[in-house]
Design an enzyme around this catalytic site. Structure first.
Site, short mmCIF file in Angstrom:
data_model
loop_
_atom_site.label_atom_id
_atom_site.label_comp_id
_atom_site.label_asym_id
_atom_site.label_seq_id
_atom_site.Cartn_x
_atom_site.Cartn_y
_atom_site.Cartn_z
N CYS A 1 -6.56 -1.88 5.02
CA CYS A 1 -5.89 -2.62 3.94
C CYS A 1 -6.92 -3.10 2.92
CB CYS A 1 -5.14 -3.81 4.53
SG CYS A 1 -4.33 -4.85 3.27
N ASP B 1 0.83 -1.20 0.00
CA ASP B 1 0.00 0.00 0.00
C ASP B 1 0.87 1.26 0.00
OD1 ASP B 1 -1.73 2.21 1.04
OD2 ASP B 1 -3.21 0.61 1.17
#
Length: 218
Positions: A101, A44
């Site tokens: 996430c 990420d």
């Protein structure tokens, strides 16, 4: 479409600042990397390893993949771990998940996202293993946050059972494994698994980490 030229400009400004602060910085950095930490985190873009812990280039060795997974058959991850532990002699291995996430959320929502689903099967396995812990949580956000924490605990366990860590501990090398979760909303790291410094500690710390989640609100 954005231009890549701005990246070159940013790079020049950054390198100029580094030299102004420390004229020998790049010369010293080019000779050798001596990190004390290995960071295993998610791909990420909102989770930059060095910045989060306030370290400069050369101070943390980084491996990232979608979902911060430590898979025994993943040669990429296993090679990074082996090199960091046996060659660079890192003292701490940080398994770092993060709330919010996308991979975790996709698993919780059982959403189809294409090829990445094959990789996220490992996260699905964690969700199935801990189905009873997750099913009792009503909100999707809360379930995703709990799966994020459970996943870090499981990946710490996977890491502690690799041949690299087992060999290191057998020969008396001092290296600890830590399980952390990063909060996108406040920029803070939270510990979800106590440090493991030898193979004997693994089972006890794994059980204690799961017990601590059981008494903490999601």
């Amino acid at each position: 479409m954005c231009s890549i030229e701005s990246l070159f400009q940013n790079n020049i400004a950054w390198s100029t600042r580094c030299v102004a602060q420390d004229p020998a910085y790049f010369e010293r950095l080019a000779r050798q990397q001596t990190p004390r930490y290995l960071w295993i985190g998610c791909s990420d873009s909102r989770v930059p390893a060095n910045e989060i812990v306030g370290l400069r280039p050369g101070e943390v060795f980084v491996h990232r993949n979608v979902g911060n997974l430590v898979v025994h058959s993943d040669l990429n991850c296993q090679t990074a771990v082996q090199y960091a532990v046996e060659v660079l002699k890192v003292e701490h291995v940080l398994v770092v998940g993060h709330y919010g996430c996308g991979g975790v959320r996709a698993v919780i929502e059982r959403r189809r996202i294409g090829l990445a689903e094959n990789w996220l099967r490992h996260l699905e396995d964690v969700a199935r293993k801990h189905a009873q812990r997750l099913d009792g949580i009503a909100g999707v956000d809360e379930r995703a946050a709990r799966l994020c924490e459970l996943n870090v605990i499981e990946q710490v366990s996977n890491l502690c059972r690799t041949t690299t860590l087992r060999r290191a501990w057998e020969r008396g090398q001092k290296v600890e494994v830590h399980g952390l979760v990063y909060g996108l909303e406040d920029g803070r790291l939270r510990r979800v698994a106590a440090a493991v410094g030898n193979e004997e500690m693994h089972d006890m710390e794994y059980a204690e980490a799961l017990s601590a989640l059981a008494v903490r609100p999601a």
